[in-house]
Motif scaffolding. Structure first.
Motif, PDB file in Angstrom:
ATOM      1  N   HIS A 181      81.454  35.700  50.593  1.00 15.21           N
ATOM      2  CA  HIS A 181      81.448  36.432  51.863  1.00 15.21           C
ATOM      3  C   HIS A 181      82.885  36.717  52.304  1.00 15.21           C
ATOM      4  CE1 HIS A 181      77.233  35.423  51.793  1.00 15.21           C
ATOM      5  NE2 HIS A 181      77.548  34.135  51.719  1.00 15.21           N
ATOM      6  N   TRP A 182      83.504  37.684  51.659  1.00 16.07           N
ATOM      7  CA  TRP A 182      84.908  37.986  51.921  1.00 16.07           C
ATOM      8  C   TRP A 182      85.149  38.428  53.363  1.00 16.07           C
ATOM      9  CZ3 TRP A 182      84.656  41.386  46.972  1.00 16.07           C
ATOM     10  CH2 TRP A 182      84.742  40.565  45.840  1.00 16.07           C
ATOM     11  N   GLU A 183      84.115  38.982  54.003  1.00 14.75           N
ATOM     12  CA  GLU A 183      84.286  39.422  55.389  1.00 14.75           C
ATOM     13  C   GLU A 183      84.614  38.245  56.307  1.00 14.75           C
ATOM     14  OE1 GLU A 183      79.892  38.593  54.745  1.00 14.75           O
ATOM     15  OE2 GLU A 183      81.540  39.564  53.634  1.00 14.75           O
ATOM     16  N   TRP A 184      84.177  37.040  55.933  1.00 11.95           N
ATOM     17  CA  TRP A 184      84.498  35.870  56.732  1.00 11.95           C
ATOM     18  C   TRP A 184      85.962  35.469  56.593  1.00 11.95           C
ATOM     19  CZ3 TRP A 184      82.394  32.993  60.519  1.00 11.95           C
ATOM     20  CH2 TRP A 184      81.072  33.256  60.860  1.00 11.95           C
ATOM     21  N   GLY A 200      87.096  33.138  45.657  1.00 14.99           N
ATOM     22  CA  GLY A 200      85.681  33.234  45.327  1.00 14.99           C
ATOM     23  C   GLY A 200      85.261  34.579  44.787  1.00 14.99           C
ATOM     24  N   GLU A 201      84.648  34.583  43.597  1.00 21.97           N
ATOM     25  CA  GLU A 201      84.026  35.755  42.968  1.00 21.97           C
ATOM     26  C   GLU A 201      84.999  36.877  42.617  1.00 21.97           C
ATOM     27  OE1 GLU A 201      80.783  36.134  41.772  1.00 21.97           O
ATOM     28  OE2 GLU A 201      80.879  33.983  42.191  1.00 21.97           O
ATOM     29  N   VAL A 202      86.238  36.540  42.329  1.00 22.24           N
ATOM     30  CA  VAL A 202      87.175  37.543  41.812  1.00 22.24           C
ATOM     31  C   VAL A 202      87.292  37.318  40.308  1.00 22.24           C
ATOM     32  CG1 VAL A 202      89.526  38.449  41.869  1.00 22.24           C
ATOM     33  CG2 VAL A 202      88.411  37.721  43.986  1.00 22.24           C
ATOM     34  N   TRP A 203      86.598  38.158  39.556  1.00 18.86           N
ATOM     35  CA  TRP A 203      86.543  38.036  38.099  1.00 18.86           C
ATOM     36  C   TRP A 203      87.339  39.123  37.395  1.00 18.86           C
ATOM     37  CZ3 TRP A 203      83.880  33.895  36.061  1.00 18.86           C
ATOM     38  CH2 TRP A 203      82.986  33.227  36.913  1.00 18.86           C
ATOM     39  N   LEU A 205      90.002  42.951  37.958  1.00 17.11           N
ATOM     40  CA  LEU A 205      90.947  43.667  38.808  1.00 17.11           C
ATOM     41  C   LEU A 205      90.219  44.427  39.906  1.00 17.11           C
ATOM     42  CD1 LEU A 205      93.982  44.216  39.058  1.00 17.11           C
ATOM     43  CD2 LEU A 205      93.682  46.173  37.525  1.00 17.11           C
ATOM     44  N   ASP A 206      89.085  45.013  39.580  1.00 23.00           N
ATOM     45  CA  ASP A 206      88.303  45.731  40.589  1.00 23.00           C
ATOM     46  C   ASP A 206      87.763  44.786  41.651  1.00 23.00           C
ATOM     47  OD1 ASP A 206      88.739  48.215  39.479  1.00 23.00           O
ATOM     48  OD2 ASP A 206      86.873  48.237  38.321  1.00 23.00           O
ATOM     49  N   ASP A 207      87.359  43.569  41.243  1.00 21.81           N
ATOM     50  CA  ASP A 207      86.914  42.583  42.235  1.00 21.81           C
ATOM     51  C   ASP A 207      88.044  42.270  43.206  1.00 21.81           C
ATOM     52  OD1 ASP A 207      84.406  42.332  41.062  1.00 21.81           O
ATOM     53  OD2 ASP A 207      84.967  40.584  39.860  1.00 21.81           O
ATOM     54  N   TRP A 208      89.257  42.115  42.685  1.00 23.76           N
ATOM     55  CA  TRP A 208      90.400  41.829  43.559  1.00 23.76           C
ATOM     56  C   TRP A 208      90.614  42.963  44.548  1.00 23.76           C
ATOM     57  CZ3 TRP A 208      95.054  44.774  43.206  1.00 23.76           C
ATOM     58  CH2 TRP A 208      96.008  44.423  44.157  1.00 23.76           C
ATOM     59  N   ARG A 209      90.511  44.187  44.097  1.00 24.56           N
ATOM     60  CA  ARG A 209      90.700  45.328  45.005  1.00 24.56           C
ATOM     61  C   ARG A 209      89.654  45.319  46.113  1.00 24.56           C
ATOM     62  NH1 ARG A 209      91.772  48.400  39.845  1.00 24.56           N
ATOM     63  NH2 ARG A 209      94.025  48.836  39.815  1.00 24.56           N
ATOM     64  N   ARG A 210      88.403  45.030  45.763  1.00 19.11           N
ATOM     65  CA  ARG A 210      87.351  44.984  46.783  1.00 19.11           C
ATOM     66  C   ARG A 210      87.569  43.803  47.720  1.00 19.11           C
ATOM     67  NH1 ARG A 210      84.143  46.468  42.293  1.00 19.11           N
ATOM     68  NH2 ARG A 210      83.583  44.293  41.907  1.00 19.11           N
ATOM     69  N   CYS A 211      87.980  42.666  47.165  1.00 14.91           N
ATOM     70  CA  CYS A 211      88.239  41.494  48.004  1.00 14.91           C
ATOM     71  C   CYS A 211      89.347  41.784  49.010  1.00 14.91           C
ATOM     72  CB  CYS A 211      88.607  40.308  47.119  1.00 14.91           C
ATOM     73  SG  CYS A 211      89.026  38.802  48.025  1.00 14.91           S
ATOM     74  N   GLY A 223      90.008  31.115  40.575  1.00 14.52           N
ATOM     75  CA  GLY A 223      89.461  29.947  39.913  1.00 14.52           C
ATOM     76  C   GLY A 223      88.827  30.310  38.589  1.00 14.52           C
ATOM     77  N   ARG A 224      87.493  30.338  38.566  1.00 13.35           N
ATOM     78  CA  ARG A 224      86.779  30.604  37.321  1.00 13.35           C
ATOM     79  C   ARG A 224      87.134  31.967  36.734  1.00 13.35           C
ATOM     80  NH1 ARG A 224      80.878  30.385  38.917  1.00 13.35           N
ATOM     81  NH2 ARG A 224      81.775  31.338  40.793  1.00 13.35           N
ATOM     82  N   GLY A 225      87.447  32.933  37.595  1.00 10.99           N
ATOM     83  CA  GLY A 225      87.813  34.254  37.091  1.00 10.99           C
ATOM     84  C   GLY A 225      89.065  34.222  36.239  1.00 10.99           C
ATOM     85  N   LEU A 226      90.031  33.410  36.639  1.00 10.08           N
ATOM     86  CA  LEU A 226      91.282  33.309  35.879  1.00 10.08           C
ATOM     87  C   LEU A 226      91.098  32.468  34.622  1.00 10.08           C
ATOM     88  CD1 LEU A 226      94.280  33.897  35.598  1.00 10.08           C
ATOM     89  CD2 LEU A 226      94.750  32.049  37.213  1.00 10.08           C
ATOM     90  N   VAL A 227      90.263  31.445  34.696  1.00  5.29           N
ATOM     91  CA  VAL A 227      89.983  30.637  33.511  1.00  5.29           C
ATOM     92  C   VAL A 227      89.267  31.479  32.454  1.00  5.29           C
ATOM     93  CG1 VAL A 227      88.741  28.615  32.643  1.00  5.29           C
ATOM     94  CG2 VAL A 227      89.929  28.491  34.840  1.00  5.29           C
ATOM     95  N   SER A 228      88.383  32.370  32.901  1.00  2.18           N
ATOM     96  CA  SER A 228      87.626  33.220  31.978  1.00  2.18           C
ATOM     97  C   SER A 228      88.431  34.405  31.469  1.00  2.18           C
ATOM     98  CB  SER A 228      86.359  33.741  32.670  1.00  2.18           C
ATOM     99  OG  SER A 228      85.536  32.682  33.085  1.00  2.18           O
ATOM    100  N   ARG A 229      89.393  34.848  32.268  1.00  2.00           N
ATOM    101  CA  ARG A 229      90.243  35.985  31.900  1.00  2.00           C
ATOM    102  C   ARG A 229      91.680  35.569  32.173  1.00  2.00           C
ATOM    103  NH1 ARG A 229      88.863  41.532  31.539  1.00  2.00           N
ATOM    104  NH2 ARG A 229      86.792  40.979  32.320  1.00  2.00           N
ATOM    105  N   PRO A 230      92.338  34.914  31.204  1.00  2.00           N
ATOM    106  CA  PRO A 230      93.626  34.261  31.452  1.00  2.00           C
ATOM    107  C   PRO A 230      94.748  35.164  31.932  1.00  2.00           C
ATOM    108  CG  PRO A 230      92.635  33.399  29.458  1.00  2.00           C
ATOM    109  CD  PRO A 230      91.812  34.588  29.872  1.00  2.00           C
TER     110      PRO A 230
END
Length: 324
Positions: A181-184, A200-203, A205-211, A223-230
């Motif tokens: 809930h990025w709006e929070w 949370g839930e940034v997996w 580059l597009d997720d980061w832009r929306r966040c 977190g998990r996004g960086l571990v999955s995409r170093p």
């Protein structure tokens, strides 16, 4: 803008911090939480989870490492925070976000979000105990089972002395279920005067832009996004600076995976090292088709020598790891 690597218990240890910060783009990272109960911990306890303290509190790549504490006793946390600073901690981070049931049952992590007054007391005590030049920061979720008290918790942390607040944009009950809930995060930033990091839930580059668009904040913890995409932090840093984004291919990444495996073999007993590799490799399947193939080959393999061969680890490094 700052990009931070999240502290994930049982996953982002000093080995993964070392390897991921070699890729670039990460401004700072945080240790796995150090559990504080009712006593002053020994130096060896800090050094076990934060071995970078012996290297100037930096990874080999030079990325600063913060020390994270978790607990509910303000005085005991303050004493341990002061000791961590004596050992070389450049920043003290306090965990109010861990959703693990075992942690919450022992009154640690996200369960404390039910008690904003206690959050303030903890921050105030730690801030008084820590040298003025050393920042104190905090990580929180939006609440335990509801975000209704999120703003009160954030204000309690900031008023208590937190210089930065990372907001994992979900409640404890929501765990890691999408969406975040990025709006929070935007509401939290409006409520406090200190910098707020979105998490949370940034997996991608597009997720980061929306966040960034939804949360309105520039700073982010991955977190998990960086571990999955170093190379995600490196991609974000390049995009933010207006540079061309070049994704890391498997050929560039493979030496880092080999380095991770060699370090895991050095740290862990042979019966445990394969599991550590499989844990990360399973997450990498989200980003690399080559990881899918390799994971299928390694999934049921428990012999370190055969894993060496599957990873293509050079002979001298295999011999070095086996001899340690």
């Amino acid at each position: 803008m700052q990009i931070a690597l999240a502290p994930m218990e049982g996953l982002v240890d000093e080995i993964l911090r070392d390897v991921l910060t070699q890729v670039g783009g990460i401004d700072w990272c945080v240790t796995e939480f150090i559990r504080v109960c009712d006593r002053l911990l020994a130096a060896s306890t800090f050094q076990k989870l934060a071995p970078e303290l012996e290297l100037g509190a930096r990874t080999r790549a030079g990325t600063p490492v913060r020390v994270q504490l978790l607990g509910s006793d303000p005085v005991c946390l303050a004493e341990n925070a002061a000791f961590a600073c004596e050992l070389g901690a450049p920043v003290i981070d306090l965990n109010f976000g861990c959703p693990a049931k075992t942690v919450n049952r022992s009154r640690g992590g996200a369960v404390l979000l039910k008690e904003p007054e206690l959050l303030h007391s903890i921050l105030s005590e730690v801030r008084r105990a820590v040298p003025a030049a050393i920042p104190v920061t905090a990580k929180m979720r939006l609440g335990f089972d509801s975000p209704d008290s999120a703003l009160d918790c954030a204000r309690a942390l900031a008023d208590g002395g937190a210089e930065q607040i990372v907001v994992h944009a979900r409640t404890k009950v929501e765990g890691y279920k999408p969406p975040a809930h990025w709006e929070w995060v935007a509401l939290v930033q409006e409520a406090v005067k200190v910098p707020v990091f979105a998490n949370g839930e940034v997996w991608t580059l597009d997720d980061w832009r929306r966040c960034r668009e939804v949360s309105g904040v520039e700073d982010i913890m991955l977190g998990r996004g960086l571990v999955s995409r170093p190379d995600l932090a490196r991609q974000i840093a390049a995009a933010r600076a207006g540079r061309q984004v070049q994704e890391m291919g498997w050929s560039e990444f493979l030496p880092l995976l080999q380095d991770f495996w060699i370090q895991a073999r050095r740290k862990l007993a042979p019966r445990y090292a394969p599991g550590r590799l499989k844990q990360w490799l399973a997450m990498l399947t989200r980003s690399y088709p080559e990881a899918v193939v390799l994971f299928a080959e390694i999934r049921r393999e428990g012999d370190c020598g055969r894993i060496d061969a599957l990873l293509g680890v050079p002979r001298l490094e295999r011999e070095w790891a086996a001899a340690v």
